[in-house]
Write a protein that holds these residues in place. Structure first.
Motif, short mmCIF file in Angstrom:
data_model
loop_
_atom_site.label_atom_id
_atom_site.label_comp_id
_atom_site.label_asym_id
_atom_site.label_seq_id
_atom_site.Cartn_x
_atom_site.Cartn_y
_atom_site.Cartn_z
N PHE A 138 69.20 -1.26 -14.05
CA PHE A 138 68.99 -0.30 -15.12
C PHE A 138 67.65 -0.49 -15.82
CE2 PHE A 138 71.49 -3.60 -17.33
CZ PHE A 138 70.76 -3.79 -18.50
N ILE A 139 67.05 -1.67 -15.65
CA ILE A 139 65.70 -1.89 -16.17
C ILE A 139 64.70 -1.11 -15.31
CG2 ILE A 139 63.94 -3.67 -16.55
CD1 ILE A 139 66.39 -3.64 -18.50
N LEU A 140 64.97 -1.13 -14.00
CA LEU A 140 64.14 -0.36 -13.07
C LEU A 140 64.22 1.13 -13.43
CD1 LEU A 140 62.64 -1.65 -10.77
CD2 LEU A 140 64.53 -1.09 -9.25
N LEU A 141 65.45 1.58 -13.72
CA LEU A 141 65.63 2.98 -14.08
C LEU A 141 64.88 3.30 -15.38
CD1 LEU A 141 67.03 5.75 -13.60
CD2 LEU A 141 68.92 4.92 -14.96
N ALA A 142 64.91 2.36 -16.33
CA ALA A 142 64.19 2.59 -17.59
C ALA A 142 62.70 2.75 -17.31
CB ALA A 142 64.44 1.43 -18.55
#
Lengths: 341, 310, 320
Positions: C218-222
């Motif tokens: 989800f950090i990648l998505l952010a």
């Protein structure tokens, strides 16, 4: 293709290298590709082929990689853009769908806020109420029932398929022209996979976006792609429109892959097994045909010294000359002694 | 006689709630499943997540508490409440999905593969080493890998180590739970071929649990389709793939991607048509709780969950 | 969430009963009783026996236990053998002192721990992180009582910057500004000593939590949303990493109270820990018993607090 549509993305000689110890090793090696509006380009390969690294290079998501070559998106080179500039493009003009919907969402944030974030980042004037309203609209658009309730829920309250729809809602929130889908259905059940693929296809037509579909599943490629790039060990080994690739595959790797998928017209009762293993990044053969060691029954002379992509018919490119002579070892009796491991 | 017989198996997990954390409801993970696996065949158990296929497999292994129903292995009642517990774990072994996490990273290959006979047989170190090397060769790994650790192997090789461990005690039945779904296509092919070889060599019976219908079609003689803890259809491979009768089976089969891009449109409209039929006729095929009816034979080999007629 | 909290509170009850039984048995096993040291040695044996009978000391154990619990709930732990005053009165003043010391220590722990952990996690494996990690290793290796002795000697005796004992300078009017400042002055050095050693666990935990969160999808998505690094860290990484730390708060309290035993002794700070050691040395059993009960209660309440905080901050528990 008769319809002439505009080129959206042009990748020229992209080389993405990672540092291991003191040296850089190229995971993507001299890749050139083109994507038009409303086109689906599939990049196929197994783990370690460099397909995901290519996608991450386009999005600028690699943390400590050396990126060489040009990535021209809408007429502008976006390779190695500084963070402040690439952040204006990411999430707006191009966006990404990830493989595992169970981990791609922040577990401590409501769905609405996660969609709202991408709206806010690219339109700071949008009010909170407006963002919420639009988030509900987006959830409805990606086929989530009761979006006005889901908007206030947390990821753990939704199933895997629903979460993937939320990830897609985030991706399309700002109507991107380029959509990169990295194994978007690998973690999902077959019936859900079919629905998600339908949704991506529909949204692509709505937004007239170009889609890069990263996958290892040849069935998904056959269903979705207009053109296909097959990658092996960091290089494109075959590039063709989808029909030519499946009807008239040329490269030994493409042929081998197709015949190792069970229960298709390419497969025998006994599946074909590619000999040896995919070399690790440090052990990639950097000279000559990279697939050579996987087809050891072929004579060395069939390979090119410095394998190039050859255009064998319009739009159909194959790397190395070995494809002209390729045969499966099973086809020749005396070759069968080459012990399959 | 069937090697394995599962009769009206039910596995319910309690849902607890309220202030006193009392049981308020059940999750009916497996809700009345009956099937037989014959000696030497590969029986496929298919279903989507939540269908109960893995829970069924684990119950046969004795890894789940059984709510009701009976499991017989070679005629022996496995889950008899009274009397002595029958230990068939030597004869029934399991292969797990993830070759990365199912092997203890701190153990050498020698210890991993030798573990079953350390539990069941007394052997000298020398005999043990000889046996492990023999097994490694059987699964196509070099015998000098005994002192290596799992991380030194590729995914396919690790799955073979898992297989070597599973066949160490010469079991009669192997339960393979999604054995290839974490693997790349070419490695998957390798493991599938290898399972077929080993089956022939050792005269094994395999219960193959998977969600990938392509793999199931390739591997299995007979197939059972599960949906929400019940069977919706059971039959020979041809029954299921060429003549699916239950709407859920039809939908699953239609969802398999077609590798011929020339038939794309045709396939898509067929799939849309099946989906529509599924939605329209859902109540004809499922009861008021959305669960499957009991299986009724349509031919000698083919059973379908249809409502009582008349 | 409410169900969870209520259920958690219910679980606390048997814990407290077990603790009180344990303390009661402990007290019964100790030599002497309520009459020890209270009576004139010239009184006859019969009179003493009669007094024992009247005080219920010959009752069966469960009646004695009941009487003891009833007394404890009303704040009656008997009298201190040494100070000749009710234990409750004696302890009350000490609890307040220990409370202030713990509060100052907690503030220091979070003021030092959060920034160090965040910096260390964000810039992991760079020089700054190596320095901070080095400090945490040192902190783990150093016993608190040695560190406290060293700081006392260096800053208390050698430089004379801080008082070396007591909780307030004598002769000041309680409530006056000087009084409060003097109290603070007395708290700083012991508080800092506890914090500097006690913080290393928090720093390491936060560091590994941040490094872990950094790798999440989800950090990648952010980042793919176009969020700048500052936002990725503040909104996604830190928030998700600090929450587990918040849940540590309750345990931190338990740890502080047990840690105070040494530190209060070394700084001759008149708190519960110091009283505990003095009472043990002087065999003042009624005080020891009361303190063991209080320390035990603090631990139970600390764990309860942790669980409640976690249930409030984590939606995966909150929504059920």
């Amino acid at each position: 293709m008769i319809v002439l549509s505009k080129t959206l993305l042009e990748i020229k000689n992209l080389t993405t290298s990672f540092r291991i110890g003191e040296e850089y090793y190229a995971a993507v090696d001299d890749v050139s590709l083109e994507l038009k509006e409303n086109e689906v380009l599939a990049i196929v390969g197994e783990s370690g082929s460099g397909k995901s690294a290519t996608a991450f290079s386009i999005m600028g998501l690699h943390n400590r990689a050396k990126i060489e070559g040009e990535i021209t998106f809408k007429g502008r080179d976006i390779a190695n853009l500084p963070p402040s500039k690439i952040n204006k493009i990411r999430g707006k003009e191009m966006s990404m769908i990830f493989q595992d919907p169970l981990t791609a969402l922040n577990p401590l944030m409501e769905i609405g806020r996660q969609i709202g974030e991408v709206l806010l980042l690219h339109n700071s004037e949008m009010s909170k109420a407006k963002r919420r309203e639009y988030s509900i609209e987006l959830l409805d658009r990606v086929g989530i029932p009761r979006p006005d309730r889901v908007v206030d829920q947390f990821p753990h309250e939704l199933s895997g398929g629903m979460r993937q729809r939320v990830v897609i809602a985030i991706a399309i929130a700002n109507k991107p022209e380029l959509l990169i889908a990295d194994e978007p259905t690998t973690a999902l059940d077959v019936t859900i996979q079919a629905q998600i693929l339908d949704l991506i296809r529909e949204l692509k037509d709505d937004l007239n976006s170009g889609v890069i579909l990263i996958t290892h599943d040849l069935g998904v490629v056959a269903e979705m792609a207009d053109r296909v790039a097959v990658m092996y060990a960091g290089q494109i080994v075959e590039l063709a429109d989808v029909e030519s690739l499946f009807v008239n595959p040329q490269h030994p790797y493409t042929k081998s892959l197709l015949s190792s998928v069970p229960a298709t017209e390419y497969a025998q009762d006994r599946l074909h097994v590619i000999q040896g293993i995919v070399p690790s990044l440090q052990n990639l053969p950097r000279e000559g045909c990279r697939f050579r060691s996987r087809i050891p029954w072929m004579d060395e002379s069939v390979h090119e010294e410095d394998p190039k992509l050859h255009e064998i018919s319009p739009g159909h490119h194959v790397r190395c000359t070995c494809y002209q002579h390729f045969y499966f070892p099973e086809e020749s009796k005396e070759e069968q002694t080459n012990g399959v491991t | 006689m069937a090697l394995l017989k599962v009769d009206d198996l039910k596995i319910h997990f309690p849902i607890r709630g309220g202030i006193l954390n009392r049981k308020i409801d059940d999750v009916r993970a497996v809700d009345g499943v009956s099937f037989e696996v014959k000696q030497g065949e590969t029986y496929g158990l298919v279903g989507e997540s939540g269908s109960g296929k893995t829970t069924t497999g684990k119950a046969i292994m004795g890894l789940n508490n059984i709510t009701s129903g009976d499991i017989y292995f070679e005629g022996t009642h496995l889950n008899a409440k009274k009397g002595k517990k029958v230990d068939v774990r030597r004869d029934v072994q399991m292969i797990f999905q993830d070759p990365y996490s199912s092997l203890n990273p701190r153990k050498r290959v020698l210890d991993i593969i030798a573990e079953p006979f350390r539990n069941y047989e007394k052997m000298t170190k020398k005999e043990e080493m000889f046996k492990v090397q023999e097994l490694l060769e059987k699964v196509g790994l070099s015998s000098d890998s005994v002192y290596k650790y799992p991380h030194e192997f590729s995914g396919g090789q690790r799955q073979r180590i898992g297989v070597a461990r599973a066949i160490a005690l010469k079991p009669k039945l192997i339960i393979a739970d999604e054995p290839v779904s974490a693997l790349d296509v070419s490695v998957q092919a390798q493991v599938l071929n290898f399972l077929q070889d080993i089956q022939k060599d050792l005269n094994l019976t395999i219960l193959f649990i998977a969600h990938d219908l392509g793999v199931i079609k390739h591997m299995c003689n007979r197939i059972g389709i599960m949906y929400r803890g019940r069977f919706v259809e059971e039959g020979l491979r041809d029954d299921i793939f060429n003549d699916p009768q239950h709407i859920y089976t039809k939908r699953l089969v239609a969802a398999i991607p077609d590798v011929d891009p020339r038939r794309r449109e045709e396939h898509q409209s067929f799939r849309a048509q099946v989906k529509e039929e599924y939605e329209q006729s859902f109540n004809d095929y499922f009861d008021e709780n959305g669960l499957a009816h009991s299986l009724k034979p349509v031919t000698d080999t083919h059973k379908v969950a249809l409502p009582e007629r008349g | 969430m409410w169900k969870f909290i209520v259920r958690r509170l219910i679980i606390t009850m048997p814990q407290i009963v077990v603790l009180s039984l344990f303390v009661f048995i402990l007290a019964s096993l100790m030599p002497g009783d309520a009459l020890s040291g209270q009576i004139d040695p010239n009184i006859s044996r019969d009179a003493i026996d009669e007094m024992r009978e009247r005080l219920g000391m010959n009752d069966p154990w469960y009646i004695q236990y009941k009487d003891w619990v009833v007394g404890a709930v009303q704040g009656d732990f008997g009298d201190s053998f040494r100070f000749k005053m009710p234990v409750t009165d004696l302890i009350w003043g000490r609890i307040i002192n220990t409370f202030w010391l713990s509060l100052v220590s907690v503030i220091f722990i979070y003021a030092i721990g959060l920034p160090l952990g965040i910096i260390s996690g964000r810039y992991n494996d760079r020089l700054i992180d190596q320095v901070i990690t080095g400090y945490t290793y040192l902190g783990f290796a150093t016993p608190l009582f040695i560190f406290a002795l060293v700081t006392l000697w260096v800053f208390g005796f050698h430089f004379g910057w801080f008082p070396t004992g007591g909780s307030v300078a004598p002769g000041l009017e309680p409530g006056s500004m000087e009084y409060i400042l003097s109290k603070l002055h007395h708290l700083l050095l012991p508080g800092l000593s506890i914090a500097l050693i006690g913080v290393v666990g928090t720093v390491q935990y936060l560091r590994s939590e941040i490094i872990d969160t950094k790798q999440k999808d989800f950090i990648l998505l952010a980042r793919a949303k176009g969020a700048p690094e500052s936002r990725v860290y503040n909104r996604h990484i830190f928030r998700n990493s600090v929450l587990p730390i918040a849940a540590f708060f309750g345990y931190e309290i338990t740890m502080l109270i047990s840690g105070s035993v040494f530190v209060e002794r070394i700084y001759s700070y008149p708190g519960m820990g110091n009283l505990f050691i003095e009472s043990i040395l002087l065999r003042d059993y009624s005080v020891v018993t009361a303190l063991v009960l209080l320390f035990g209660l603090a631990a139970i309440i600390g764990a309860l607090l942790s669980d409640i905080i976690l249930s409030i901050v984590d939606p995966r528990i909150r929504i059920k």
